[in-house]
Design an enzyme around this catalytic site. Structure first.
Site, PDB file in Angstrom:
ATOM      1  N   GLY A 144       0.803  -1.243   0.046  1.00 41.30           N
ATOM      2  CA  GLY A 144      -0.067  -0.026   0.025  1.00 41.30           C
ATOM      3  C   GLY A 144       0.900   1.227   0.000  1.00 41.30           C
ATOM      4  N   THR A 188      12.294 -10.107   9.160  1.00 35.86           N
ATOM      5  CA  THR A 188      11.398  -9.425   8.456  1.00 35.86           C
ATOM      6  C   THR A 188      11.848  -7.846   8.665  1.00 35.86           C
ATOM      7  OG1 THR A 188       9.887  -9.298  10.461  1.00 35.86           O
ATOM      8  CG2 THR A 188       9.393 -10.995   8.960  1.00 35.86           C
ATOM      9  N   GLY A 200       8.920   2.085  15.330  1.00 30.81           N
ATOM     10  CA  GLY A 200       8.337   1.657  13.734  1.00 30.81           C
ATOM     11  C   GLY A 200       9.518   1.562  12.820  1.00 30.81           C
ATOM     12  N   GLU A 240       9.261   2.768   7.455  1.00 34.59           N
ATOM     13  CA  GLU A 240       9.270   4.074   6.508  1.00 34.59           C
ATOM     14  C   GLU A 240      10.775   4.694   6.900  1.00 34.59           C
ATOM     15  OE1 GLU A 240       5.076   6.411   6.429  1.00 34.59           O
ATOM     16  OE2 GLU A 240       5.388   4.955   8.371  1.00 34.59           O
TER      17      GLU A 240
END
Length: 703
Positions: A235, A590, A658, A661
């Site tokens: 996405g 990952t 996170g 990004e």
């Protein structure tokens, strides 16, 4: 590596659980949902840049075999007014930009629907349009807020005066073109109504949000809507909010009484699913001879649509990065007759850090100072904008470790000093930052009599490995082997959770899963399981979204080595290295994939990706993957991602930040700085295509 080889260790390289399904083709995506009597839909986009529809003739389309219906603003079922105006489809005759959907054709087959859409005739009243962004556009204004609620302007001290009095000054401009998300799976939905209940399979980053929007639009209770997003083919932000495909598919299914699939053709996506808006940057940096900044001014001009306001927050990263006592960071936005921009991987940070880190490199050149050392010298003690202490900040360590791994000390700082025949070789560096975010989520975990555990949460796995990492979080909290934990995600009937966006997914969902598992572990310690098993739940509202006294960010450093061909102007990246400080890494396999994926996207931003808004037609000229060039494997021969483990107690129970990004942030600047080091020419507009580079090299050679 087999997952059963690991017990409770977070950080272990557990392979993703859905991997076999994906590589064997058994994972079903939104448009791959076989339903009895399923029909297909194809949209009709507006062919003008501004105006209104004066007439639609669907006669020829309806005469074609297999065409079931043609929906327009004249006959489509009425829906309530959406909170998001981009979802106000088939409501009236206005055309706010080229590509706005003015009709939808439903057919027995995909081919019938496509042929029917081509046969629809639309008449327009055309109005003058303006799609060209300029730094001094007369309609530009200073917004109160930029995306994500950041203040549009922030100022400290007297930045203009400090800049004018600085010993060394840099005053430069940069341009980043429109960019498109282009996930591998296009936006697609299969919708079905049955006894007043709506079920949709859709490609989204957050099905809880989609359920709420559809319930409101169609006037049905939320518990009568189920939204499934079991597998999502990427996405990059464009699926962070509902898009017209899900509304139109549900509309067509209600109108025809049949299941309907709508998969947007890729050429139509740039106009209706968002894009990264172009940004025009002016950077002014004033420094002392020792490199310490005395003034930092970052001003950004961007565009938005007349449909709704979206302001790319590209000046915001400059509020975080460097110690400058006097600063101003400001945005201006011009409403144009363009499609509505939206989120794209690291909105704000990606273009903003390209400009800031390029300007820092230019300042290093003016100072005759190593660009790594310039960044170290300007390391702040607290967050410059808010004054808050950092929960953790290891940017200097990332720079030092990256320099060591890259062999930075052996670099000759003189531009153009290294050649290999017709090739110029250069290296560059840039820093990276991304905010730490978390959203409230709920989760349930059940202990079963057979010794297994089931975690249920409406997380969305958009290709990041969320299923796998959440199983590791649960196993760690329960102190059991990860093989004993099963996860259910991707359905709005599960406990509600936040969307996969802002690099907040794992932090948000993992927090709820960890708490539910901790409660379950306490219950299990009390005595034997009942025959039906036992369940515990958690809701992190009020804590995950609580204000923190700390400034929380992930940081990183990028290093790039490039070659520039003086005959063709082609730039190739030989090596790309990223070193990150992002809390505890929960799955090394990952995580590396996420870092490398972001860096690859940053390489595309630097060298190949760029879109052009045609002034005459009001349309993006690069609207498919034949003209919008994303990197391929051949473009990234040597990419390395490493990290520094941070023990930050001010984040979440896992101590994680996170990572989705930050890999793209700064990569384009590192490559651009390397091109300058190779050629001695400073290019300030992306992408660095062969024609631009060759012209610059030739002009320098002739001067």
């Amino acid at each position: 590596m087999d997952a059963t080889a690991h017990s409770t260790a977070l950080g272990a390289p557990v392979e993703r659980r859905e991997g076999r399904e994906k590589v064997t083709g058994t994972a079903r995506y939104a448009a791959e949902q076989p339903r009895p009597g399923r029909a297909h839909a194809w949209p009709v986009p507006a062919s003008i840049a501004r105006g209104r529809v004066t007439g639609i003739d669907a006669t020829a389309a309806l005469d074609l075999p297999g065409v079931l219906a043609v929906l327009t603003h004249e006959n489509a079922p009425r829906l309530t007014e959406p909170d998001d105006p981009t979802l106000a489809v088939l409501r009236d005759s206005r055309v706010p930009h080229r590509g706005w959907f003015v009709a939808l054709v439903v057919g027995e087959t995909l081919e019938a629907a496509r042929a029917g859409a081509a046969a629809v005739r639309v008449d327009y009243a055309v109005e003058d349009h303006d799609v060209t962004l300029t730094a001094d556009h007369p309609a530009a204004y200073a917004p109160e807020e930029a995306n994500a609620g950041y203040p549009g302007t922030r100022e400290h001290g007297d930045p203009e005066g400090a800049f004018a009095a600085a010993d060394v000054r840099v005053d430069v401009g940069y341009r980043v073109p429109p960019l498109h998300n282009h996930p591998m799976e296009p936006h697609a939905t299969t919708a079905e109504w049955h006894d007043g209940r709506l079920t949709v399979h859709t490609s989204t980053q957050g099905s809880t949000v989609v359920r709420g929007v559809l319930a409101g639009l169609f006037g049905v209770p939320e518990d009568q809507v189920t939204v499934v997003a079991e597998h999502v083919g990427g996405g990059f932000g464009s699926k962070g909010t509902p898009r017209p495909d899900v509304v139109l598919a549900a509309l067509a299914a209600r109108h025809t009484g049949r299941p309907v699939t709508l998969a947007l053709p890729r050429r139509l996506m740039p106009a209706v699913v968002g894009h990264r808006a172009p940004t025009l940057h002016r950077l002014r940096l004033g420094a002392r001879p020792d490199g310490r900044l005395v003034s930092l001014i970052h001003e950004v001009t961007t565009h938005t649509s007349h449909v709704k306001e979206f302001v790319e927050q590209a000046a915001v990263p400059a509020r975080v990065m460097y110690a400058a006592p006097d600063s101003r960071t400001a945005h201006r936005v011009a409403p144009l007759d363009v499609p509505t921009p939206s989120w794209m991987r690291a909105p704000g940070e990606a273009p903003g850090m390209y400009a800031l880190e390029s300007a820092i490199d230019e300042l290093a050149t003016e100072l005759d100072m190593d660009p790594v050392e310039l960044r170290v010298v300007n390391e702040p003690d607290t967050e410059p904008d808010s004054g808050k202490p950092f929960s953790s900040r290891h940017l200097v360590e990332c720079l030092r470790e990256g320099a060591r791994r890259f062999g930075w000390a052996a670099r000759d700082p003189r531009p153009g000093s290294r050649t290999e025949g017709a090739l110029l070789v250069g290296s560059g560096v840039a820093a990276a930052v991304y905010p730490v975010m978390a959203q409230p989520s709920t989760a349930a975990v059940r202990a079963r009599p057979d010794g297994s555990f089931l975690v249920r949460i409406n997380a969305t796995d958009i290709g990041t490995g969320a299923r796998t990492v959440l199983a590791q979080v649960a196993a760690d909290a329960l102190r059991v082997p990860v093989a004993r934990v099963r996860t259910e995600v991707g359905c709005s009937d599960l406990p509600a959770a936040s969307l996969a966006g802002g690099s907040s997914g794992t932090a948000s969902w993992g927090w709820a899963v960890h708490e539910a598992c901790a409660r379950l572990a306490e219950r299990l310690a009390e005595g034997p399981l009942p025959a039906e098993g036992v369940e515990a739940r958690a809701d992190t509202a009020g804590r995950a979204d609580a204000d923190s006294p700390y400034a929380r960010h992930a940081f990183g450093a990028h290093f790039a080595e490039v070659t520039v061909d003086t005959v063709t102007g082609e730039t190739r990246v030989r090596r790309l290295l990223g070193v990150y400080a992002a809390g505890h890494i929960l799955n090394s396999r990952t995580a590396r994939a996420q870092f490398v994926g972001g860096m690859t996207m940053g390489l595309g931003m630097a060298l190949t990706e760029g879109s052009t808004m045609d002034a005459a037609f009001g349309d993006f000229t690069e609207s498919d993957l034949a003209s919008y060039h994303v990197p391929t494997h051949a473009d990234v021969p040597d990419v390395e991602a490493h990290w520094i483990d941070e023990d930050d107690p001010h984040l979440n129970p896992m101590g994680s930040k996170g990572i989705g990004e930050i890999g793209i942030v700064g990569t384009a600047a590192a490559i651009g700085n390397a091109v300058f080091h190779a050629t001695g020419v400073r290019f300030r507009e992306l992408p660095l295509t062969p024609d631009r580079v060759l012209n610059g090299v030739r002009e320098r050679g002739s001067s």
